[in-house]
Motif scaffolding. Structure first.
Motif, PDB file in Angstrom:
ATOM      1  N   GLN A 256       0.824  -1.213   0.000  1.00 41.91           N
ATOM      2  CA  GLN A 256       0.000   0.000   0.000  1.00 41.91           C
ATOM      3  C   GLN A 256       0.855   1.258   0.000  1.00 41.91           C
ATOM      4  N   HIS A 257       1.944   1.258   0.743  1.00 38.70           N
ATOM      5  CA  HIS A 257       2.839   2.415   0.759  1.00 38.70           C
ATOM      6  C   HIS A 257       3.453   2.650  -0.625  1.00 38.70           C
ATOM      7  N   SER A 258       3.863   1.574  -1.286  1.00 36.61           N
ATOM      8  CA  SER A 258       4.443   1.718  -2.628  1.00 36.61           C
ATOM      9  C   SER A 258       3.410   2.192  -3.634  1.00 36.61           C
ATOM     10  N   LEU A 259       2.177   1.761  -3.478  1.00 40.54           N
ATOM     11  CA  LEU A 259       1.110   2.223  -4.366  1.00 40.54           C
ATOM     12  C   LEU A 259       0.836   3.714  -4.167  1.00 40.54           C
ATOM     13  N   ILE A 260       0.891   4.165  -2.930  1.00 39.63           N
ATOM     14  CA  ILE A 260       0.715   5.598  -2.658  1.00 39.63           C
ATOM     15  C   ILE A 260       1.841   6.401  -3.305  1.00 39.63           C
TER      16      ILE A 260
END
Length: 281
Positions: A256-260
């Motif tokens: 999720q952090h990488s997607l953000i």
């Protein structure tokens, strides 16, 4: 000889002869000096010409070398501009769907970890809600991999070494791939690099004018056994998350952090999605 006239003629003839001899001797030495001077001059001139020839040859070689470098630099710059233009066309064509896919996937992860999406709709939901909770979650991951693979295929033959934007995009995509395939988070909800590529390839539909990723309806109704060989394991992981998400938490948070980060790159000015809906867990 006592005749003064004869003596005078004799003396005069002697002087004339002496003068002739002197002139002959002088001419002889003058010719030799002239020849020596001419030979020396010719030698100097030949040396000068040889040196000038070498200088010209060096100048021509250096000029040719510099011209070749300028031509090569110009060609490289032209190729880089062309490659960048082509990559920009690809990104402009697929930016919006990739952005949407990244947003939808990170949003689902957020809902699973923070809003009890799976306990609500899988553990306590109807049959249709249970099916949706599992199938749509798996679809959102497969959809993201599909759009990512499509972009990779579109730009794979372009030389993008100097294209900072494309290098950044690849770096962000690689970050997501790494978090999805790594063993450091365990084996749950994991796809190896080749499996990610395979899922992405099978999600691409090239039957229309432009290639695109298949939609959710097609994903449900046209079940592809080649896709299911990898996605069935993910389906089982989603069901297990409904009972206990803790074993999957670290991987999901990392993804999720990488997607953000990818959303920040694709939508820096929050044109598509507001900042408040793009918070890291």
């Amino acid at each position: 000889m006592s005749d003064p006239k004869i003596w005078a003629a004799f003396v005069s003839g002697g002087f004339a002869l002496a003068g002739t001899i002197y002139v002959a001797i002088l001419n002889h030495f003058s010719r030799k000096e002239h020849q020596r001077f001419k030979a020396a001059t010719d030698e100097k001139l030949a040396t000068f010409r040889a040196n000038v020839g070498k200088d010209i040859a060096r100048f021509e070689a250096q000029t040719a070398k510099e011209l070749a470098k300028l031509n090569a630099d110009f060609q490289n710059e032209r190729d880089e501009r062309l490659a960048k233009q082509q990559s920009e066309k690809v990104l402009s064509k697929f930016r919006a769907p990739l952005l949407q896919a990244a947003y939808d996937l990170q949003s689902r992860i957020f809902n699973i970890l923070k809003l009890e999406f799976l306990p609500t709709f899988y553990s306590n939901g109807s049959d249709l809600e249970q099916e949706y909770a599992v199938e749509n979650t798996v679809f959102l991951l497969a959809q993201f991999l599909g759009w990512t693979e499509l972009i990779r295929q579109e730009i794979q033959f372009l030389d993008l070494r100097s294209d900072e934007e494309t290098r950044k995009l690849r770096s962000l995509q690689d970050s997501i791939f790494t978090r999805l395939r790594t063993d450091k988070f365990g084996q749950g909800f994991r796809l190896f690099a080749g499996e990610q590529r395979a899922v992405g390839e099978l999600m691409i539909d090239r039957t229309g004018e432009l290639p695109r990723c298949i939609g959710f309806a097609t994903f449900l109704t046209d079940r592809n056994p080649n896709l299911d060989r990898w996605l069935d394991l993910l389906r089982e992981d989603v069901k297990k998350m409904a009972a206990d998400v803790k074993p999957y938490e670290k991987r999901l948070i990392s993804i999720q952090h990488s997607l953000i980060d990818l959303l920040e790159f694709l939508d820096r000015n929050y044109v598509y999605f507001p900042m408040k809906s793009r918070l890291k867990i």
